[in-house]
Design a protein around this motif. Structure first.
Motif, PDB file in Angstrom:
ATOM      1  N   VAL A  61      38.112  42.038  50.118  1.00 14.73           N
ATOM      2  CA  VAL A  61      36.864  41.886  49.147  1.00 14.73           C
ATOM      3  C   VAL A  61      37.447  42.636  47.793  1.00 14.73           C
ATOM      4  O   VAL A  61      38.119  43.682  47.727  1.00 14.73           O
ATOM      5  CB  VAL A  61      35.767  42.864  49.613  1.00 14.73           C
ATOM      6  CG1 VAL A  61      34.684  43.065  48.643  1.00 14.73           C
ATOM      7  CG2 VAL A  61      35.343  42.607  50.844  1.00 14.73           C
ATOM      8  N   ASN A  62      37.288  41.889  46.725  1.00 15.68           N
ATOM      9  CA  ASN A  62      37.639  42.277  45.489  1.00 15.68           C
ATOM     10  C   ASN A  62      37.372  43.608  44.964  1.00 15.68           C
ATOM     11  O   ASN A  62      36.221  44.169  45.343  1.00 15.68           O
ATOM     12  CB  ASN A  62      37.037  41.247  44.477  1.00 15.68           C
ATOM     13  CG  ASN A  62      37.377  41.354  42.885  1.00 15.68           C
ATOM     14  OD1 ASN A  62      37.333  42.661  42.546  1.00 15.68           O
ATOM     15  ND2 ASN A  62      37.832  40.448  42.368  1.00 15.68           N
ATOM     16  N   ARG A  76      36.463  45.039  42.667  1.00 19.60           N
ATOM     17  CA  ARG A  76      35.178  45.153  41.690  1.00 19.60           C
ATOM     18  C   ARG A  76      33.996  45.382  42.360  1.00 19.60           C
ATOM     19  O   ARG A  76      33.099  45.826  41.820  1.00 19.60           O
ATOM     20  CB  ARG A  76      35.044  43.869  40.528  1.00 19.60           C
ATOM     21  CG  ARG A  76      36.439  43.656  39.617  1.00 19.60           C
ATOM     22  CD  ARG A  76      36.507  44.848  38.762  1.00 19.60           C
ATOM     23  NE  ARG A  76      35.680  44.754  37.658  1.00 19.60           N
ATOM     24  CZ  ARG A  76      35.472  45.510  36.614  1.00 19.60           C
ATOM     25  NH1 ARG A  76      36.263  46.757  36.705  1.00 19.60           N
ATOM     26  NH2 ARG A  76      34.876  45.476  35.821  1.00 19.60           N
ATOM     27  N   VAL A  77      33.850  44.625  43.782  1.00 27.66           N
ATOM     28  CA  VAL A  77      32.779  45.022  44.486  1.00 27.66           C
ATOM     29  C   VAL A  77      32.634  46.491  45.230  1.00 27.66           C
ATOM     30  O   VAL A  77      31.787  47.100  45.024  1.00 27.66           O
ATOM     31  CB  VAL A  77      32.857  43.817  45.590  1.00 27.66           C
ATOM     32  CG1 VAL A  77      31.789  44.041  46.635  1.00 27.66           C
ATOM     33  CG2 VAL A  77      32.657  42.506  45.217  1.00 27.66           C
ATOM     34  N   GLU A 115      28.889  36.769  50.449  1.00 30.21           N
ATOM     35  CA  GLU A 115      29.206  36.666  48.903  1.00 30.21           C
ATOM     36  C   GLU A 115      27.872  36.985  48.145  1.00 30.21           C
ATOM     37  O   GLU A 115      28.024  37.724  47.362  1.00 30.21           O
ATOM     38  CB  GLU A 115      29.479  35.149  48.807  1.00 30.21           C
ATOM     39  CG  GLU A 115      29.783  34.865  47.388  1.00 30.21           C
ATOM     40  CD  GLU A 115      31.024  35.060  47.000  1.00 30.21           C
ATOM     41  OE1 GLU A 115      31.110  35.227  45.694  1.00 30.21           O
ATOM     42  OE2 GLU A 115      32.051  35.231  47.526  1.00 30.21           O
ATOM     43  N   CYS A 120      27.748  40.592  47.410  1.00 30.08           N
ATOM     44  CA  CYS A 120      28.715  41.071  46.667  1.00 30.08           C
ATOM     45  C   CYS A 120      28.492  40.696  45.212  1.00 30.08           C
ATOM     46  O   CYS A 120      28.317  41.341  44.402  1.00 30.08           O
ATOM     47  CB  CYS A 120      30.206  40.463  47.103  1.00 30.08           C
ATOM     48  SG  CYS A 120      30.734  40.931  48.581  1.00 30.08           S
ATOM     49  N   ARG A 121      27.700  39.638  44.976  1.00 27.56           N
ATOM     50  CA  ARG A 121      27.377  39.106  43.882  1.00 27.56           C
ATOM     51  C   ARG A 121      26.278  40.248  43.088  1.00 27.56           C
ATOM     52  O   ARG A 121      26.137  40.635  41.803  1.00 27.56           O
ATOM     53  CB  ARG A 121      26.948  37.909  43.589  1.00 27.56           C
ATOM     54  CG  ARG A 121      27.911  37.056  43.670  1.00 27.56           C
ATOM     55  CD  ARG A 121      28.096  35.731  42.771  1.00 27.56           C
ATOM     56  NE  ARG A 121      29.281  34.813  42.880  1.00 27.56           N
ATOM     57  CZ  ARG A 121      30.499  35.395  42.479  1.00 27.56           C
ATOM     58  NH1 ARG A 121      30.547  36.075  41.411  1.00 27.56           N
ATOM     59  NH2 ARG A 121      31.636  34.278  42.819  1.00 27.56           N
ATOM     60  N   THR A 128      27.660  43.631  42.188  1.00 25.35           N
ATOM     61  CA  THR A 128      28.251  43.802  40.832  1.00 25.35           C
ATOM     62  C   THR A 128      27.268  43.633  39.850  1.00 25.35           C
ATOM     63  O   THR A 128      27.474  44.102  38.573  1.00 25.35           O
ATOM     64  CB  THR A 128      29.241  42.669  40.603  1.00 25.35           C
ATOM     65  OG1 THR A 128      29.028  41.231  41.069  1.00 25.35           O
ATOM     66  CG2 THR A 128      30.530  42.936  41.950  1.00 25.35           C
ATOM     67  N   THR A 187      32.855  40.633  36.637  1.00 30.28           N
ATOM     68  CA  THR A 187      34.014  40.130  37.427  1.00 30.28           C
ATOM     69  C   THR A 187      34.043  38.448  37.038  1.00 30.28           C
ATOM     70  O   THR A 187      33.135  37.999  37.190  1.00 30.28           O
ATOM     71  CB  THR A 187      34.113  40.500  38.916  1.00 30.28           C
ATOM     72  OG1 THR A 187      35.225  39.818  39.383  1.00 30.28           O
ATOM     73  CG2 THR A 187      32.896  39.870  39.636  1.00 30.28           C
ATOM     74  N   ASP A 229      36.706  36.863  38.789  1.00 34.26           N
ATOM     75  CA  ASP A 229      37.417  36.539  40.012  1.00 34.26           C
ATOM     76  C   ASP A 229      36.731  36.098  41.101  1.00 34.26           C
ATOM     77  O   ASP A 229      35.543  36.733  41.020  1.00 34.26           O
ATOM     78  CB  ASP A 229      38.431  37.811  40.286  1.00 34.26           C
ATOM     79  CG  ASP A 229      39.296  38.266  39.303  1.00 34.26           C
ATOM     80  OD1 ASP A 229      39.681  37.251  38.302  1.00 34.26           O
ATOM     81  OD2 ASP A 229      39.870  39.513  39.398  1.00 34.26           O
ATOM     82  N   GLU A 230      37.213  35.792  42.060  1.00 34.96           N
ATOM     83  CA  GLU A 230      36.522  35.593  43.225  1.00 34.96           C
ATOM     84  C   GLU A 230      36.090  36.901  43.998  1.00 34.96           C
ATOM     85  O   GLU A 230      36.895  37.931  43.860  1.00 34.96           O
ATOM     86  CB  GLU A 230      37.192  34.664  44.497  1.00 34.96           C
ATOM     87  CG  GLU A 230      37.490  33.241  44.169  1.00 34.96           C
ATOM     88  CD  GLU A 230      38.352  32.512  45.152  1.00 34.96           C
ATOM     89  OE1 GLU A 230      37.639  32.489  46.198  1.00 34.96           O
ATOM     90  OE2 GLU A 230      39.324  32.079  44.790  1.00 34.96           O
ATOM     91  N   LEU A 231      35.062  36.982  44.709  1.00 30.66           N
ATOM     92  CA  LEU A 231      34.643  38.483  45.070  1.00 30.66           C
ATOM     93  C   LEU A 231      35.185  38.627  46.395  1.00 30.66           C
ATOM     94  O   LEU A 231      35.389  39.892  47.053  1.00 30.66           O
ATOM     95  CB  LEU A 231      33.235  38.585  45.085  1.00 30.66           C
ATOM     96  CG  LEU A 231      32.648  38.329  43.639  1.00 30.66           C
ATOM     97  CD1 LEU A 231      30.947  38.553  43.718  1.00 30.66           C
ATOM     98  CD2 LEU A 231      33.129  39.570  42.798  1.00 30.66           C
TER      99      LEU A 231
END
Length: 139
Positions: free
Chosen positions: A36-37, A39-40, A117, A120-121, A124, A131, A133-135
């Motif tokens: 998991v990114n 940023r999440v 996903e 996660c979106r 954020t 972000t 990038d891919e999460l």
């Protein structure tokens, strides 16, 4: 803690809003793993200081013997937040609301839990963490 599969209707506590469950994990129940990114995780830490649906009891991680986890959370990431007794609630741009135990941060960081996903979106976006990038990168 009660187990709920991801993206099922939230029913842990009474709520005026329809929400979906994320991260209500339990030993013996499978869960998706991956990367998991960061940023999440940062977004969830920012949101964790809100202490939504704070409970009196504490739930410890069922997957390890670590002490009760603590993270630095809040808008400046400088507030000690003890995990295991509250929820993180987020709303996506499509209006979908999600409820996760704040222990979800520990599950992601220590046990490679990979939330959906869309959650996660929403996290954020709610936290205002940008972000590009891919999460998530599921296994």
């Amino acid at each position: 803690m009660t187990y709920y599969p991801d993206l099922t209707r939230y029913s842990y506590d009474v709520s005026d809003h329809t929400m979906l469950n994320v991260g209500w994990l339990a030993r013996g129940r499978p869960f998706r793993t991956g990367i998991v990114n960061e940023r999440v995780v940062e977004a969830l830490a920012i949101l964790s200081a809100a202490y939504d649906n704070h409970m009196r009891g504490v739930h410890f991680c069922e997957f390890c013997t670590s002490a009760r986890p603590v993270v630095l959370g809040g808008p400046a990431l400088d507030t000690e937040v003890w995990l295991g007794s509250a929820e993180i609630r987020v709303r996506g741009t499509d209006g979908t609301a999600y409820a996760a135990p704040n222990l979800v941060i520990h599950y992601i960081a220590q046990h490679r839990y990979c939330p959906p996903e869309q959650f996660c979106r929403a996290a954020t976006e709610t936290a205002g963490v940008e972000t590009l990038d891919e999460l998530i990168l599921p296994d």
